[in-house]
Design an enzyme around this catalytic site. Structure first.
Site, short mmCIF file in Angstrom:
data_model
loop_
_atom_site.label_atom_id
_atom_site.label_comp_id
_atom_site.label_asym_id
_atom_site.label_seq_id
_atom_site.Cartn_x
_atom_site.Cartn_y
_atom_site.Cartn_z
CB SER A 145 34.30 40.01 74.03
OG SER A 145 35.66 39.71 73.97
CG ASP A 178 37.15 38.40 67.24
OD1 ASP A 178 38.02 38.95 67.93
OD2 ASP A 178 35.93 38.49 67.48
CG HIS A 192 36.48 41.86 69.44
ND1 HIS A 192 36.56 40.49 69.51
CD2 HIS A 192 36.27 42.28 70.71
CE1 HIS A 192 36.41 40.11 70.76
NE2 HIS A 192 36.22 41.17 71.50
#
Length: 515
Positions: free
Chosen positions: A236, A454, A484
């Site tokens: 991320s 996601d 995610h």
């Protein structure tokens, strides 16, 4: 209210912060009100003064890790040490700060080197997450020392706490989508107060916690760990950090994995639109899984949120479920498909007038324990992202954007829109860039992993990252999944491709799809 930028490994029970960093302010000129300014070395320029031998040749004193209030003591396999880094890379012979590192040594005989992990946020503590994530990457430990750290301003590395627990709970009553002038005044005053608290806590460190600073820390880490190349696994927000590292040090790139990818071409407003789109997309998929029409289901949830805005729901704890807490509670289970049943239960209870389940989900997201103590991840997240991001939309600019945000997401758009103006409102230091530079000509291939479902870092960001890294550098691996992140989420295809790249150097074909 926290930004919706978390990452979950396997289930929502293991919360790892991740996501994108975008700063906002009401000034509109990219300048904060305080006197502190970022150092010139934290610009995206690749040039930086040479570091002294006292830093590059330092010896780390690895010893048994100690637990903290926010992080239990890990097992005996884990060692911790402190790395000295410059406070200001423009003054490498000046003041230093300490970065807390953690490692578990490779178990096999054919060691490649160190594999650095950043779990996102920005602001997630690698010290606390790395031991719990080790099982997911156990195959990689055969040939790598697993290494993570608390980036500057985080946890054990000069961690910043901007508010007390009492102040955090009081701020939860502030409406994150103000409906009138009084609520708007309270919203922006709360944002300004948070920034002042961060400035008081961090002092001069506040101007030296940028992503570029952390990328430079990574290269010093490489040298001190004795590695000729940097091998890295970024998740991320960690993908943005990895991209910035590749831009600054392309010749030092070894094997880099970027999973759950931040779109490097998006500015503050663009990131907010991406996330509104991503969470609405995930909510639509959830609603379909329950047999509901997404449009009708979204209207029902929006109506529930409006009722909660007018009259917060009671909970078994005695606290009230506000609209802001309810939205955060909706967000958490969207990070993992395995958590969708928990969302169903929480929504059903809220429709019956009980906000307990949504509040529990919100507390999990906000890092609040049963005793009312809050972690500092969201504090670090804000100080890092507000130093990174130059764009500062004003309240007037945000009001004009709200109709578009509502079209993108009838459930989350309003909150994401207001966040662009409130997140870095009246921030004490200026932001550095509109978008990060990640172009890395001359770098070894970087494997960019995108998940089509996601919610926090929508799939489109993977292709954008690969394109900006440059031809022959960015290689995209796609997973048609939910949640995610992709690695360790149940796809043998993804895990095998990532492991082959990290362990054997086998680069998959650009565009490979795992379904």
């Amino acid at each position: 209210m926290s930004r919706f930028v978390r990452w979950t490994a396997a289930t929502a029970a293991v919360l790892l912060v991740a996501g994108c960093s975008n700063g906002t302010s009401a000034s509109g000129d990219g300048k904060g009100s305080g006197a502190a300014t970022p150092s010139s070395a934290t610009s995206s320029s690749r040039a930086s003064p040479e570091l002294p031998a006292s830093l590059t040749s330092q010896k780390l004193d690895w010893s048994r890790c100690e637990g903290t209030a926010d992080s239990p003591t890990p097992g005996s396999d884990w060692q911790c040490a402190t790395l000295k880094v410059p406070l200001d890379y423009a003054k490498p012979d000046g003041e230093t700060i300490g970065l807390a590192l953690i490692r578990a040594k490779a178990t096999g005989g054919n060691r490649i080197g160190s594999l650095l992990f950043n779990f996102g946020g920005p602001g997630q503590s690698g010290i606390s997450v790395m031991p719990s994530y080790a099982g997911t990457v156990s195959a990689l430990r055969e040939r790598y020392d697993l290494v993570s750290w608390d980036p500057r301003g985080v946890g054990a590395s000069e961690g910043v706490r901007c508010r007390s627990d009492k102040e955090i709970q009081a701020a939860e009553s502030v409406d994150p989508s103000p409906d009138d002038a009084a609520e708007e005044k309270a919203y922006f005053q709360d944002a300004a107060d948070f920034g002042k608290g961060c400035e008081k806590s961090a002092g001069k460190l506040l101007a030296h916690v940028s992503t570029t600073d952390s990328a430079r820390d990574m290269d010093l880490m490489r040298q001190v760990l004795g590695d000729t190349k940097t091998h890295y696994f970024g998740i991320s927000y960690g993908t943005e950090l990895g991209g910035v590292y590749a831009h600054l040090f392309p010749k030092n790139v070894g094997r880099l994995i970027l999973d759950a990818v931040v779109d490097p071409s998006a500015d503050t407003v663009g990131h907010a639109k991406n996330q509104a789109r991503g969470f609405q997309r995930a909510l639509d998929d959830y609603l379909r899984s329950t047999g509901q029409d997404p449009d009708q289901g979204s209207r029902k949830i929006s109506a529930l949120l409006k009722r909660i805005d007018a009259a917060p729901l009671p909970t078994s704890s005695g606290r009230k479920l506000t609209q802001g807490l309810a939205v955060t509670g909706l967000v958490l289970p969207l990070y993992s498909k395995q958590s969708w049943p928990a969302l169903t239960s929480a929504l059903d209870a809220a429709e019956q007038g009980d906000g307990s389940d949504l509040l529990a989900l919100s507390d999990g997201y906000n890092d609040r324990d049963a005793s009312g103590h809050y972690g500092t991840t969201t504090h670090a997240q804000r100080v890092i992202s507000c130093l990174d991001d130059k764009q500062r939309p004003t309240a007037d600019q945000t009001r004009k954007l709200l109709p578009e945000f509502r079209r993108i997401s009838p459930v989350f758009g309003e909150f994401m829109g207001w966040d662009t103006a409130g997140w870095c409102h009246d921030w004490p230091v200026a932001g550095q860039y509109d978008t990060p530079e990640v172009g890395a000509p001359g770098s070894a291939p970087v494997l960019v992993v995108g998940n089509t479902g996601d919610p926090a870092t929508p799939y489109e960001g993977a292709r954008k990252m690969a394109d900006e890294l440059g031809k022959g550098v960015g290689v995209v691996l796609t997973w048609k999944g939910e949640g995610h992140g992709a690695y360790g989420s149940g796809s043998e295809c993804v895990d095998s491709a990532v492991n082959a790249y990290l362990l054997d150097g086998t680069v998959p074909q650009d565009g490979k799809v795992c379904s």
